[in-house]
Design a protein around this motif. Structure first.
Motif, mmCIF file in Angstrom:
data_model
loop_
_atom_site.group_PDB
_atom_site.id
_atom_site.type_symbol
_atom_site.label_atom_id
_atom_site.label_comp_id
_atom_site.label_asym_id
_atom_site.label_seq_id
_atom_site.Cartn_x
_atom_site.Cartn_y
_atom_site.Cartn_z
ATOM 1 N N ASP A 192 -8.459 -1.363 -5.704
ATOM 2 C CA ASP A 192 -7.233 -1.311 -6.513
ATOM 3 C C ASP A 192 -7.561 -1.491 -7.991
ATOM 4 N N VAL A 215 2.573 2.047 -3.348
ATOM 5 C CA VAL A 215 1.693 2.733 -4.309
ATOM 6 C C VAL A 215 1.593 4.219 -3.951
ATOM 7 N N GLU A 237 -9.166 1.597 -9.453
ATOM 8 C CA GLU A 237 -8.159 2.643 -9.678
ATOM 9 C C GLU A 237 -7.323 2.319 -10.931
ATOM 10 N N LYS A 294 0.063 -5.100 -6.653
ATOM 11 C CA LYS A 294 -0.926 -5.413 -5.614
ATOM 12 C C LYS A 294 -2.072 -6.249 -6.187
ATOM 13 N N ILE A 295 -2.557 -5.838 -7.358
ATOM 14 C CA ILE A 295 -3.693 -6.551 -7.967
ATOM 15 C C ILE A 295 -3.283 -7.975 -8.334
ATOM 16 N N ASP A 336 0.828 -1.206 0.000
ATOM 17 C CA ASP A 336 0.000 0.000 0.000
ATOM 18 C C ASP A 336 0.858 1.251 0.000
ATOM 19 N N SER A 341 -10.325 -5.098 -1.824
ATOM 20 C CA SER A 341 -9.295 -5.318 -2.861
ATOM 21 C C SER A 341 -9.787 -4.863 -4.234
ATOM 22 N N LEU A 395 0.698 -0.532 -8.280
ATOM 23 C CA LEU A 395 -0.721 -0.849 -8.089
ATOM 24 C C LEU A 395 -1.004 -2.219 -8.702
#
Length: 593
Positions: free
Chosen positions: A584, A426, A587, A442-443, A423, A581, A439
């Protein structure tokens, strides 16, 4: 930013000098052997108490179980480290076999003790648990007594344990041996499978495709062995289940994870109903990479062209800075782990692929293993394994019998630590391009937990069901794997990875069955905890540590109720966690519109 220089290799000499040739370690193993013999003698004379006053023997036995359990874990941790740092260390493999033998004897004797517990009258048992010396470990003692009542006779269970050394566990070790010899050639270099797997996140699609084809081919060439091993592991397990009268293959994994089937079904249900945005993400990623549909080897491909490799020490400093926003205990602990060389991160040939954290309970330390090549994903892995180590550290003052937490909660602390770092990465991105890359990293993890792990779960469940009717050919196993991947990824990929079942160590781990759904559980459970931490800031760390301390002395449903006030058997908690989740993904889609 001033950066300390931290060692890329771990210090194992602090435990036993001389690696696998250590005379000190050889003596230590002999000592464990003697203690196990003494324990066998102790149990052979133990008779289930008729009154709650007759408990002096019970106290002594529990102390022996604690002592031997600690020593076995210490020894096993040491051997795991030796095997991982050098796959050609033959002596370490022999030590593993010796330990497996000793553990089997200990386990058989513990089973006899548990059987005696089932002979204690109910009212006497309740009185015993209320006594001061046992009240703290009443959940674990109850659990052990309950599980013992579902087993075969002591002699039959002893026979199963004895046969598993050269049967069941022997096949698991065979897998490690075959993988240890595997190499993949690329660019005139000979790579270990661990080094080769790092190339799946290469910027160059040609490199990824080439590695993937060689990867599939390499695992395919050995798939006769792997199919044999997998069939024998499952066959052994199913035979044991059949003898015990267990028809559901998930009975043991659910029991080990102290969770109910309702919880598992609610979790998968919430995920399945919320996969559409992730499919949209995969389609968008394909568009960015200029392909019609992603293939398996594109899943880890970077979407932004940034050269964001960070040195090991910079990665360490970044983790420390982010942990510092959360709490002092976690930060100070992590600093100690870096400074005292608890981590093996060097990128060199001959190491085992993957990463892990193992505990040394007698020394109150842990060791972390990984191969660090400077990618954002490596930094996340490092944070993840540090989370595991912190979990053990948080439980340092807890009764030894209350320290054996299950896989699903084991993945909670690790994923929580990883989230803090991902987090922050990002948020701290210097450019839009870097922000997008981080990002997406994370995904990718959400996709791994909701799709990759789901595929593993579907595959393994179905494989076991079919294995009940006989041995499966390697081609059938490939089919099952690909079908599971297609279903889990909602048919969104062009090309799948049929030999994934061969290349994934988790299917061959004999200490725990079904090492798949606990990851997804840990991820979503930690998302719920993370939401609390964001709300409450640094003051939450105390509550977090209190939660970790309870992870091995209650069911996960009780744990969630006590510390988060939620009911895990209902969909609501899981839906909420999955939705966190999805932010993300939203975004990512809006940035790449």
């Amino acid at each position: 930013m001033s950066t300390n220089t931290y060692s890329l290799t771990w210090d194992l000499d602090v435990f036993f000098k001389g690696g696998s040739e250590s005379p000190e370690f050889a003596q230590y193993i002999e000592e464990i052997s003697r203690l196990v013999e003494k324990f066998e003698n102790q149990i052979s004379q133990f008779i289930a108490p008729k009154h709650s006053e007759e408990i002096s023997d019970l106290n002594e036995i529990i102390e022996s179980i604690q002592e031997i359990g600690k020593k076995l874990q210490q020894a096993s941790g040491f051997v795991s480290c030796l095997q991982a740092q050098d796959m050609a260390d033959q002596k370490a493999n022999l030590l593993r076999s010796t330990l497996t033998q000793i553990s089997a004897s200990f386990s058989t004797t513990v089973t006899k003790f548990h059987d005696q517990l089932t002979k204690i009258e109910e009212n006497v048992w309740e009185d015993i648990l209320e006594r001061e010396e046992f009240s703290e470990i009443s959940f674990v003692l109850n659990e052990r007594r309950q599980k013992a009542s579902e087993l075969l006779s002591v002699d039959q269970e002893a026979l199963i344990t004895a046969l598993s050394v050269d049967g069941y566990h022997g096949w698991g070790q065979m897998y490690d041996t075959v993988v240890g010899k595997m190499e993949i050639e690329h660019d005139d270099k000979v790579l270990s499978v661990g080094q080769a797997s790092n190339l799946f996140s290469s910027k160059d699609r040609k490199v990824r495709k080439e590695i993937f084809e060689k990867w599939e081919e390499t695992w395919g060439n050995e798939s006769d062995y792997f199919a044999k091993i997998l069939n024998h592991l499952a066959g052994f397990r199913l035979s044991v289940y059949g003898q015990r009268g267990w028809s559901n293959v998930l009975k043991e994994p659910l029991s080990i994870n102290r969770m109910s089937n309702e919880t598992l079904e609610s979790m998968w249900g919430a995920i399945i109903d919320n996969k559409a945005p992730f499919v949209e993400y995969l389609q968008r990623k394909a568009k960015i990479l200029g392909v019609e549909k992603l293939s398996w080897y594109d899943l880890d491909a970077p979407v932004a062209d940034i050269d964001s490799t960070v040195s090991y020490s910079e990665g360490a400093e970044f983790i420390l800075n982010q942990f510092d926003q959360f709490g002092d205990e976690l930060t100070n602990f992590t600093k100690m782990a870096f400074e005292d060389s608890w981590i093996e991160a060097e990128d060199r040939a001959g190491k085992r692929p993957g990463g892990f954290c193992t505990g040394f309970p007698e020394s109150a330390q842990s060791r972390i293993f990984m191969t660090y090549s400077g990618t954002p994903s490596n930094v996340s892995t490092l944070a993840h394994e540090l989370g595991h180590a912190f979990h053990s550290y948080a439980m340092k003052d807890v009764h030894t019998l209350n320290k054996y937490y299950a896989m699903n909660v084991a993945e909670t602390a690790s994923t929580f630590a990883e989230m803090i770092v991902a987090d922050a990465a990002v948020k701290n991105a210097k450019t839009e391009e870097e922000r997008l890359a981080l990002l997406e990293d994370k995904i990718q993890r959400s996709v791994a937990f909701y799709m990759n792990i789901h595929a593993r779960f579907l595959f393994e469940t179905r494989f076991y069901e079919e294995r009940k009717n006989g041995v499966l050919s390697k081609n059938r196993i490939n089919e099952l794997m690909e079908e599971a991947q297609k279903e889990a990824y909602c048919g969104s990929l062009e090309e799948y990875h049929p030999h994934f079942w061969a290349s994934k160590l988790h299917f061959y781990i004999t200490s725990v069955p079904f090492y798949n759904f606990p990851y997804t559980f840990g991820y979503l459970f930690s998302l719920g905890i993370y939401a609390k931490a964001l709300e409450e800031g640094k003051s939450y760390e105390k509550k977090y540590i209190a939660l970790l301390k309870d992870t091995a002395s209650m069911s996960v449903e009780q744990l969630a109720q006590k510390h988060l006030g939620v009911d895990l058997t209902k969909r609501e908690f899981w839906e909420k966690a999955v939705k966190l989740s999805l932010k993300d993904v939203e975004e990512f889609l809006s940035i790449t519109e």
